[in-house]
Write a protein that holds these residues in place. Sequence first.
Motif, PDB file in Angstrom:
ATOM      1  N   UNK A  54       0.814  -1.210   0.000  1.00  0.00           N
ATOM      2  CA  UNK A  54       0.000   0.000   0.000  1.00  0.00           C
ATOM      3  C   UNK A  54       0.850   1.265   0.000  1.00  0.00           C
ATOM      4  N   UNK A  55       1.978   1.229   0.694  1.00  0.00           N
ATOM      5  CA  UNK A  55       2.787   2.433   0.888  1.00  0.00           C
ATOM      6  C   UNK A  55       3.783   2.658  -0.243  1.00  0.00           C
ATOM      7  N   UNK A  56       4.374   1.599  -0.762  1.00  0.00           N
ATOM      8  CA  UNK A  56       5.450   1.745  -1.757  1.00  0.00           C
ATOM      9  C   UNK A  56       5.053   2.585  -2.975  1.00  0.00           C
ATOM     10  N   UNK A  57       3.898   2.376  -3.593  1.00  0.00           N
ATOM     11  CA  UNK A  57       3.558   3.236  -4.742  1.00  0.00           C
ATOM     12  C   UNK A  57       3.410   4.711  -4.359  1.00  0.00           C
ATOM     13  N   UNK A  58       2.952   4.977  -3.144  1.00  0.00           N
ATOM     14  CA  UNK A  58       2.796   6.365  -2.716  1.00  0.00           C
ATOM     15  C   UNK A  58       4.135   7.038  -2.456  1.00  0.00           C
ATOM     16  N   UNK A  63       1.299  10.828  -6.621  1.00  0.00           N
ATOM     17  CA  UNK A  63       0.476  11.654  -7.507  1.00  0.00           C
ATOM     18  C   UNK A  63       0.790  13.134  -7.345  1.00  0.00           C
ATOM     19  N   UNK A  64       1.228  13.528  -6.157  1.00  0.00           N
ATOM     20  CA  UNK A  64       1.498  14.945  -5.895  1.00  0.00           C
ATOM     21  C   UNK A  64       2.623  15.480  -6.772  1.00  0.00           C
ATOM     22  N   UNK A  65       3.528  14.609  -7.224  1.00  0.00           N
ATOM     23  CA  UNK A  65       4.633  15.050  -8.075  1.00  0.00           C
ATOM     24  C   UNK A  65       4.460  14.584  -9.518  1.00  0.00           C
ATOM     25  N   UNK A  66       3.279  14.137  -9.866  1.00  0.00           N
ATOM     26  CA  UNK A  66       3.028  13.663 -11.220  1.00  0.00           C
ATOM     27  C   UNK A  66       3.689  12.330 -11.513  1.00  0.00           C
ATOM     28  N   UNK A  67       3.937  11.541 -10.471  1.00  0.00           N
ATOM     29  CA  UNK A  67       4.546  10.234 -10.652  1.00  0.00           C
ATOM     30  C   UNK A  67       6.061  10.249 -10.650  1.00  0.00           C
ATOM     31  N   UNK A  68       6.655  11.411 -10.459  1.00  0.00           N
ATOM     32  CA  UNK A  68       8.113  11.516 -10.402  1.00  0.00           C
ATOM     33  C   UNK A  68       8.599  11.157  -9.000  1.00  0.00           C
ATOM     34  N   UNK A  69       9.778  10.547  -8.930  1.00  0.00           N
ATOM     35  CA  UNK A  69      10.379  10.200  -7.639  1.00  0.00           C
ATOM     36  C   UNK A  69      10.680  11.485  -6.882  1.00  0.00           C
ATOM     37  N   UNK A  70      10.329  11.498  -5.611  1.00  0.00           N
ATOM     38  CA  UNK A  70      10.481  12.683  -4.772  1.00  0.00           C
ATOM     39  C   UNK A  70      11.473  12.390  -3.651  1.00  0.00           C
ATOM     40  N   UNK A  71      12.583  13.129  -3.576  1.00  0.00           N
ATOM     41  CA  UNK A  71      13.575  12.871  -2.532  1.00  0.00           C
ATOM     42  C   UNK A  71      13.019  13.058  -1.119  1.00  0.00           C
ATOM     43  N   UNK A  72      12.080  13.960  -0.950  1.00  0.00           N
ATOM     44  CA  UNK A  72      11.495  14.186   0.375  1.00  0.00           C
ATOM     45  C   UNK A  72      10.738  12.948   0.847  1.00  0.00           C
ATOM     46  N   UNK A  73       9.983  12.335  -0.027  1.00  0.00           N
ATOM     47  CA  UNK A  73       9.228  11.136   0.353  1.00  0.00           C
ATOM     48  C   UNK A  73      10.150   9.939   0.576  1.00  0.00           C
ATOM     49  N   UNK A  74      11.195   9.828  -0.224  1.00  0.00           N
ATOM     50  CA  UNK A  74      12.161   8.755  -0.007  1.00  0.00           C
ATOM     51  C   UNK A  74      12.875   8.913   1.328  1.00  0.00           C
ATOM     52  N   UNK A  75      13.273  10.136   1.657  1.00  0.00           N
ATOM     53  CA  UNK A  75      13.944  10.386   2.936  1.00  0.00           C
ATOM     54  C   UNK A  75      13.001  10.111   4.102  1.00  0.00           C
ATOM     55  N   UNK A  76      11.738  10.517   3.965  1.00  0.00           N
ATOM     56  CA  UNK A  76      10.762  10.281   5.033  1.00  0.00           C
ATOM     57  C   UNK A  76      10.515   8.791   5.218  1.00  0.00           C
ATOM     58  N   UNK A  77      10.417   8.049   4.131  1.00  0.00           N
ATOM     59  CA  UNK A  77      10.198   6.604   4.233  1.00  0.00           C
ATOM     60  C   UNK A  77      11.394   5.916   4.870  1.00  0.00           C
ATOM     61  N   UNK A  78      12.597   6.302   4.468  1.00  0.00           N
ATOM     62  CA  UNK A  78      13.805   5.707   5.047  1.00  0.00           C
ATOM     63  C   UNK A  78      13.906   6.029   6.533  1.00  0.00           C
ATOM     64  N   UNK A  79      13.580   7.258   6.898  1.00  0.00           N
ATOM     65  CA  UNK A  79      13.619   7.649   8.310  1.00  0.00           C
ATOM     66  C   UNK A  79      12.584   6.879   9.105  1.00  0.00           C
ATOM     67  N   UNK A  80      11.395   6.732   8.576  1.00  0.00           N
ATOM     68  CA  UNK A  80      10.338   6.000   9.272  1.00  0.00           C
ATOM     69  C   UNK A  80      10.748   4.551   9.517  1.00  0.00           C
TER      70      UNK A  80
END
Length: 109
Positions: A54-58, A63-80
């Motif tokens: 459920x989380x990996x595609x988000x 969708x907020x970045x038009x499907x582009x990889x977002x460093x902020x979301x990657x950093x947040x996921x890694x931190x979590x």
Amino acid sequence: MNYTDAQIWGIIIALGIGTFLIRFSFLGLIGDRKLPDWVLRHLRYTPVAILPGLVAPLVLWPDATGGEVDPARLAAAATTVAVGYLTKGVVRAMLSGVAVLYGVQYLLG
């Protein structure tokens, strides 16, 4: 393809009945019985198997970045993941992930 209102409601009702029957087959028919130990052992891993799906595609294609990889979301996921693994605390992990997400978004503009 255009559906009529009756077709849409028919699909909704059919899906509702199907969902009910799937859940009832497990909860209603065998809910009051003792399950074998091997079934209980496998059911423990259900949330761990479902949550990444459920989380990996988000995280990877938001969708907020038009499907582009977002460093902020990657950093947040890694931190979590890191905080959750190290502290074994779900709330601490989520709060740290949110803090990193908004912090990195603020820093990147």
